[in-house]
Enzyme design. Structure first.
Site, PDB file in Angstrom:
ATOM      1  N   LYS A   1     -11.601  -2.200   1.479  1.00  0.00           N
ATOM      2  CA  LYS A   1     -11.213  -3.213   2.483  1.00  0.00           C
ATOM      3  C   LYS A   1     -12.399  -4.067   2.915  1.00  0.00           C
ATOM      4  O   LYS A   1     -12.248  -5.255   3.179  1.00  0.00           O
ATOM      5  CB  LYS A   1     -10.551  -2.550   3.681  1.00  0.00           C
ATOM      6  CG  LYS A   1     -11.370  -1.480   4.401  1.00  0.00           C
ATOM      7  CD  LYS A   1     -10.509  -0.734   5.409  1.00  0.00           C
ATOM      8  CE  LYS A   1     -11.184   0.438   6.078  1.00  0.00           C
ATOM      9  NZ  LYS A   1     -12.598   0.353   6.352  1.00  0.00           N
TER      10      LYS A   1
ATOM     11  N   ASP B   1      -7.279  -4.618  -4.463  1.00  0.00           N
ATOM     12  CA  ASP B   1      -6.866  -3.267  -4.049  1.00  0.00           C
ATOM     13  C   ASP B   1      -8.027  -2.293  -4.131  1.00  0.00           C
ATOM     14  O   ASP B   1      -7.854  -1.126  -4.510  1.00  0.00           O
ATOM     15  CB  ASP B   1      -5.716  -2.807  -4.961  1.00  0.00           C
ATOM     16  CG  ASP B   1      -5.046  -1.533  -4.463  1.00  0.00           C
ATOM     17  OD1 ASP B   1      -4.498  -0.781  -5.304  1.00  0.00           O
ATOM     18  OD2 ASP B   1      -5.088  -1.276  -3.240  1.00  0.00           O
TER      19      ASP B   1
ATOM     20  N   ASP C   1      -3.493  -5.707  -1.332  1.00  0.00           N
ATOM     21  CA  ASP C   1      -2.841  -4.504  -0.839  1.00  0.00           C
ATOM     22  C   ASP C   1      -3.500  -4.056   0.473  1.00  0.00           C
ATOM     23  O   ASP C   1      -4.620  -4.451   0.800  1.00  0.00           O
ATOM     24  CB  ASP C   1      -2.962  -3.370  -1.885  1.00  0.00           C
ATOM     25  CG  ASP C   1      -2.110  -2.162  -1.534  1.00  0.00           C
ATOM     26  OD1 ASP C   1      -2.459  -1.042  -1.946  1.00  0.00           O
ATOM     27  OD2 ASP C   1      -1.087  -2.329  -0.820  1.00  0.00           O
ATOM     28  N   ASN C   2      -2.788  -3.238   1.252  1.00  0.00           N
ATOM     29  CA  ASN C   2      -3.355  -2.541   2.419  1.00  0.00           C
ATOM     30  C   ASN C   2      -3.829  -3.448   3.541  1.00  0.00           C
ATOM     31  O   ASN C   2      -4.791  -3.121   4.260  1.00  0.00           O
ATOM     32  CB  ASN C   2      -4.527  -1.645   1.993  1.00  0.00           C
ATOM     33  CG  ASN C   2      -4.151  -0.720   0.874  1.00  0.00           C
ATOM     34  OD1 ASN C   2      -4.700  -0.814  -0.212  1.00  0.00           O
ATOM     35  ND2 ASN C   2      -3.205   0.169   1.097  1.00  0.00           N
TER      36      ASN C   2
ATOM     37  N   GLU D   1       2.134   3.527   0.742  1.00  0.00           N
ATOM     38  CA  GLU D   1       2.703   4.243  -0.404  1.00  0.00           C
ATOM     39  C   GLU D   1       3.134   5.664  -0.051  1.00  0.00           C
ATOM     40  O   GLU D   1       2.394   6.409   0.583  1.00  0.00           O
ATOM     41  CB  GLU D   1       1.721   4.291  -1.590  1.00  0.00           C
ATOM     42  CG  GLU D   1       0.303   4.719  -1.278  1.00  0.00           C
ATOM     43  CD  GLU D   1      -0.616   3.542  -1.033  1.00  0.00           C
ATOM     44  OE1 GLU D   1      -0.163   2.520  -0.506  1.00  0.00           O
ATOM     45  OE2 GLU D   1      -1.800   3.656  -1.352  1.00  0.00           O
TER      46      GLU D   1
END
Ligand SMILES: O=c1[nH]cnc2c(O)c(F)c(-c3ccc(F)cc3)cc12
Ligand SMILES: [Mg+2]
Length: 214
Positions: A144, A141, A169-170, A199
């Site tokens: 990226k 997390d 995540d993401n 979120e």
């Protein structure tokens, strides 16, 4: 010098939660981010998926890449069995300073090792710094553009074993196309997408769970 968003988040935790009560810390951060200021915590919806994976894996040793204010650190550490350890890496010293206080306020400092520095430099040191053999769970997390490189680095450093779980995540927003392509097409992983939302918003996002096959 005005306050930063992480500092305002920490103040909201200290004002609106009970010291030593991780669930109240999680609720206070979610309330702050939903009603006061958005912040890039994994949040309550994706956080519930994270909880489920943590409970399923029941890790003895877990790694988190990207601590930020410590929200997911608290979510993970509160579910860890006695004697297990969560190592969390954070590049940004200001974030790390706030996260340290959030984790301590939640009473989870004995289960968590917060390390400041770039993940690319720290991952190769995990064995010598913490006597880690391998990680049962890795929550990715951070940034990226580092997801793929750090996953491959974990492999190269022998820090993954048959059955180790990567949870990222993401993967939709901001998005990690290279990482997704790798874990979904590599014969060394069994990958699954958990559709959710960014979120505190209605935008799509999700978590990718990838089991290392050894
Ligand atoms: O940089 C990040 N690191 C880790 N997690 C993030 C996240 O959960 C986000 F939603 C976002 C994000 C930021 C701005 C947007 F407009 C959308 C997503 C960023 C990060
Ligand atoms: Mg995130």
């Amino acid at each position: 010098m005005g306050s930063t968003r992480p500092q305002r988040l920490l103040r909201a935790v200290q004002k609106n939660s009970t010291r030593g009560d991780p669930q109240s810390v999680i609720s206070a951060i979610d309330h702050f981010c939903r009603h006061k200021e958005w912040a890039m915590n994994v949040g309550d919806e994706k956080g519930s998926i994270l909880d489920g994976v943590v409970s399923e894996v029941n890790p003895s040793t877990a790694l988190e890449l990207g601590t930020y204010c410590g929200y997911s650190t608290v979510r993970i550490a509160r579910l860890l069995p006695p004697g297990s350890q969560l190592i969390t890496l954070e590049f940004n010293p200001a974030y790390a300073a706030v996260a340290k206080q959030v984790i301590a306020w939640a009473g989870l400092q004995d289960k968590v090792q917060l390390v400041e520095g770039p993940s690319g430099d720290l991952i190769p040191q995990m064995k010598e710094l913490f006597g880690v053999k391998s990680f049962d769970l890795v929550f990715i997390d951070h940034w990226k553009d580092r997801y793929l490189a750090d996953a491959q680095l974990l492999e190269e450093c022998g820090l993954l074993r048959k059955g180790s779980v990567l949870l990222a995540d993401n993967v939709i927003c901001p998005g990690t196309p290279e990482y997704l392509e790798y874990v979904r097409n590599s014969p060394r992983y069994e990958s699954r997408y958990f559709k959710s939302h960014l979120e505190y918003t209605q935008a799509e996002d999700g978590l990718e769970k990838s089991v290392f096959l050894g």
